[in-house]
Design an enzyme around this catalytic site. Structure first.
Site, PDB file in Angstrom:
ATOM      1  CB  SER A 107      -0.886  -0.011   1.248  1.00  0.00           C
ATOM      2  OG  SER A 107      -1.405   1.268   1.497  1.00  0.00           O
ATOM      3  CE1 TYR A 130      -6.312   4.474  -1.670  1.00  0.00           C
ATOM      4  CE2 TYR A 130      -4.517   4.450  -0.094  1.00  0.00           C
ATOM      5  CZ  TYR A 130      -5.769   4.022  -0.489  1.00  0.00           C
ATOM      6  OH  TYR A 130      -6.470   3.143   0.286  1.00  0.00           O
ATOM      7  CB  THR A 156      -6.601   2.486  -4.927  1.00  0.00           C
ATOM      8  OG1 THR A 156      -5.844   1.293  -4.720  1.00  0.00           O
ATOM      9  CG2 THR A 156      -7.921   2.386  -4.182  1.00  0.00           C
ATOM     10  CE  LYS A 252      -7.800  -2.797  -3.669  1.00  0.00           C
ATOM     11  NZ  LYS A 252      -8.264  -1.789  -2.712  1.00  0.00           N
ATOM     12  CG  HIS A 276     -11.268   0.702  -0.217  1.00  0.00           C
ATOM     13  ND1 HIS A 276     -10.542   1.413  -1.153  1.00  0.00           N
ATOM     14  CD2 HIS A 276     -10.500   0.692   0.903  1.00  0.00           C
ATOM     15  CE1 HIS A 276      -9.414   1.824  -0.604  1.00  0.00           C
ATOM     16  NE2 HIS A 276      -9.354   1.391   0.652  1.00  0.00           N
TER      17      HIS A 276
HETATM   18  C1  FMN Z   1      -7.322  -2.324   7.166  1.00  0.00           C
HETATM   19  C2  FMN Z   1      -7.463  -2.110   5.688  1.00  0.00           C
HETATM   20  C3  FMN Z   1      -6.671  -1.170   5.063  1.00  0.00           C
HETATM   21  C4  FMN Z   1      -6.758  -0.996   3.680  1.00  0.00           C
HETATM   22  N1  FMN Z   1      -5.895  -0.137   3.045  1.00  0.00           N
HETATM   23  C5  FMN Z   1      -5.923  -0.038   1.698  1.00  0.00           C
HETATM   24  C6  FMN Z   1      -4.959   0.747   1.008  1.00  0.00           C
HETATM   25  O1  FMN Z   1      -4.071   1.327   1.614  1.00  0.00           O
HETATM   26  N2  FMN Z   1      -5.060   0.820  -0.339  1.00  0.00           N
HETATM   27  C7  FMN Z   1      -6.035   0.174  -1.042  1.00  0.00           C
HETATM   28  O2  FMN Z   1      -6.088   0.258  -2.271  1.00  0.00           O
HETATM   29  N3  FMN Z   1      -6.942  -0.614  -0.415  1.00  0.00           N
HETATM   30  C8  FMN Z   1      -6.891  -0.736   0.924  1.00  0.00           C
HETATM   31  N4  FMN Z   1      -7.781  -1.564   1.557  1.00  0.00           N
HETATM   32  C9  FMN Z   1      -8.741  -2.346   0.776  1.00  0.00           C
HETATM   33  C10 FMN Z   1      -8.123  -3.692   0.390  1.00  0.00           C
HETATM   34  O3  FMN Z   1      -7.111  -3.524  -0.567  1.00  0.00           O
HETATM   35  C11 FMN Z   1      -9.163  -4.635  -0.179  1.00  0.00           C
HETATM   36  O4  FMN Z   1      -9.880  -3.990  -1.201  1.00  0.00           O
HETATM   37  C12 FMN Z   1     -10.136  -5.152   0.876  1.00  0.00           C
HETATM   38  O5  FMN Z   1      -9.474  -5.427   2.081  1.00  0.00           O
HETATM   39  C13 FMN Z   1     -10.812  -6.420   0.380  1.00  0.00           C
HETATM   40  O6  FMN Z   1     -11.793  -6.844   1.268  1.00  0.00           O
HETATM   41  P1  FMN Z   1     -11.572  -8.001   2.372  1.00  0.00           P
HETATM   42  O7  FMN Z   1     -10.754  -7.363   3.461  1.00  0.00           O
HETATM   43  O8  FMN Z   1     -12.949  -8.311   2.786  1.00  0.00           O
HETATM   44  O9  FMN Z   1     -10.820  -9.126   1.711  1.00  0.00           O
HETATM   45  C14 FMN Z   1      -7.705  -1.742   2.941  1.00  0.00           C
HETATM   46  C15 FMN Z   1      -8.512  -2.683   3.591  1.00  0.00           C
HETATM   47  C16 FMN Z   1      -8.388  -2.876   4.949  1.00  0.00           C
HETATM   48  C17 FMN Z   1      -9.237  -3.910   5.618  1.00  0.00           C
END
Ligand code: FMN
Length: 388
Positions: A107, A130, A156, A252, A276
């Site tokens: 990330s 981002y 993203t 994404k 997300h």
């Molecule tokens: C704690 C957390 C932090 C996240 N941070 C980012 C991030 O920095 N960048 C991003 O594109 N998606 C981020 N996401 C989304 C994840 O990339 C992903 O889309 C999501 O976790 C998928 O769902 P799931 O946790 O149910 O598998 C984050 C998700 C979580 C749970």
């Protein structure tokens, strides 16, 4: 250590080991958490077709995502602050993914920096970016990813403005964590976590501090973050980002067929159907319900991947059989990481792999690359389709 047979087992240990502020951060969805809940529960509305007396020998879960070989089409999604779930978390997760043969995505909002992860791992990883206002920072982020030999960039696009998670506001989430009497009292009970954090210097946003204009120390970071994201983002701007990176590109955060067509026009190699993890628009469709219409719109022209809600290998099987070429897990591996560090991420991948492999066999199939809808029973009205 208890016998771990499921992601739910890892989640239980995770809760015991990680401070509340950080498991709240991972566990939450935005506002009422409707989309967060349905991301997972909607998978269980799809049924798998059991077959018997079909040759199930010599199975393979190996496939490709954006032309790169993977042991199974399940990547680790980008997760901000992973290094607060476990000391050096990004490095640990990237190592586990590399050894397992699946992609790890770092990330933008990681604790370990791009360079740090590259130096401490062997396999190339993917870099999530981002969409920020500062062009210089963006160009440098892509350049740094190139220099670190990242084998794909993932932009993203669903975080122009930030969805609200009640608990994060109440907990005053930050890195390093804010020390209030309640958070200190909670952290004191998390001995493993605390010892790990004391033993590492990686406690700030490694890709930002020292790299973004005016952010020389953690205290200037929160001002930067609040102003960095670009609410005026449009597809022309995303096209400019595309020019900053000449390698494979994944976009994404696509939930609508119209946006999927735009992403295709930008020249992406793959898109991820994702809300997300239910952290942005509460009330959006679950990702698995949004998938079919997007596949219909662009599935024959671009690789379509999915994340959000995947907790089992059966979920992966359903997404692949529906037509996705790749899937990602977010929380499922974070539970493993917080529970047991690198070994926990490996365990999460092993659990999902076994569930995928055995369930595929029980559907009478031997190869993940040739799965199709024939093994699914999808209830009428399940597929989310907007009027044109
Ligand atoms: C704690 C957390 C932090 C996240 N941070 C980012 C991030 O920095 N960048 C991003 O594109 N998606 C981020 N996401 C989304 C994840 O990339 C992903 O889309 C999501 O976790 C998928 O769902 P799931 O946790 O149910 O598998 C984050 C998700 C979580 C749970």
């Amino acid at each position: 250590m208890p016998v771990i047979t499921s992601i739910a087992d890892l989640k239980r240990i995770y809760h015991r080991r990680v401070p509340k502020m950080f498991y709240d951060y991972a566990e939450s969805g935005s506002w009422t958490e409707q989309t967060f809940r349905e991301n997972t529960s909607d998978f269980s509305k799809i049924y798998l077709r059991q077959r018997v007396a079909v040759d199930m020998d010599g199975r393979s879960t190996a496939s490709q995502m954006i032309g790169q070989d993977v042991a199974m089409p399940v990547g680790l999604a980008p997760v901000g602050l992973t290094g607060m779930q476990h000391a050096d978390g990004e490095i640990k997760a990237a190592r586990a993914a590399g050894k397992f043969g699946v992609p790890y995505t770092l990330s933008t909002m990681s604790i370990c920096s791009i360079e740090d992860v590259a130096e401490n791992t062997d396999a190339p990883f993917w870099m999530q970016v981002y969409t920020l206002k500062d062009d210089d920072f963006m160009q440098r982020l892509f350049d740094r990813a190139k220099a670190a030999k990242c084998s794909a960039a993932m932009i993203t696009v669903d975080l122009q403005v930030l969805g609200q998670r009640h608990k994060d506001l109440k907990n005053g989430l930050s890195a390093p964590p804010k020390l209030t009497p309640a958070s200190v009292a909670n952290m004191m009970t998390k001995v493993h976590w605390g010892l790990g954090m004391l033993g590492t210097k990686r406690r700030f946003f490694g890709n930002i501090v020292g790299h973004a204009k005016g952010v020389t120390d953690p205290s200037s970071l929160s001002t930067w973050t609040s102003e960095a994201f670009d609410p005026s983002l449009n597809w022309d701007r995303i096209r400019e980002f595309r020019k900053m990176w000449d390698g494979p590109l994944i976009i994404k955060g696509i939930m609508d067929p119209r946006d999927a067509r735009e992403a295709l026009n930008v020249g992406a190699d793959a898109i991820i159907v994702s809300n997300h993890g239910g952290r942005q628009l509460d009330g959006a469709l679950s990702a698995i319900r949004a998938l079919p219409a997007i596949l219909d719109a662009v599935g024959d022209k671009i690789e379509v991947h999915i994340d959000s809600g995947i907790r089992t290998g059966q979920d992966v099987l359903k997404a692949l059989a529906m037509g996705a070429k790749g899937t990602y897990i977010g929380r499922a591996y974070v539970y493993g990481l917080g529970a047991m560090g690198e070994a926990g991420v490996t365990r999460a991948l092993e659990v999902i792999h076994k569930e995928l492999d055995v369930s595929m066999a029980l559907c009478g199939r031997r190869d993940v690359r040739t799965l199709d809808r024939d093994i699914l029973m999808i209830p009428e009205g399940f597929e989310g389709r907007w009027q044109a």
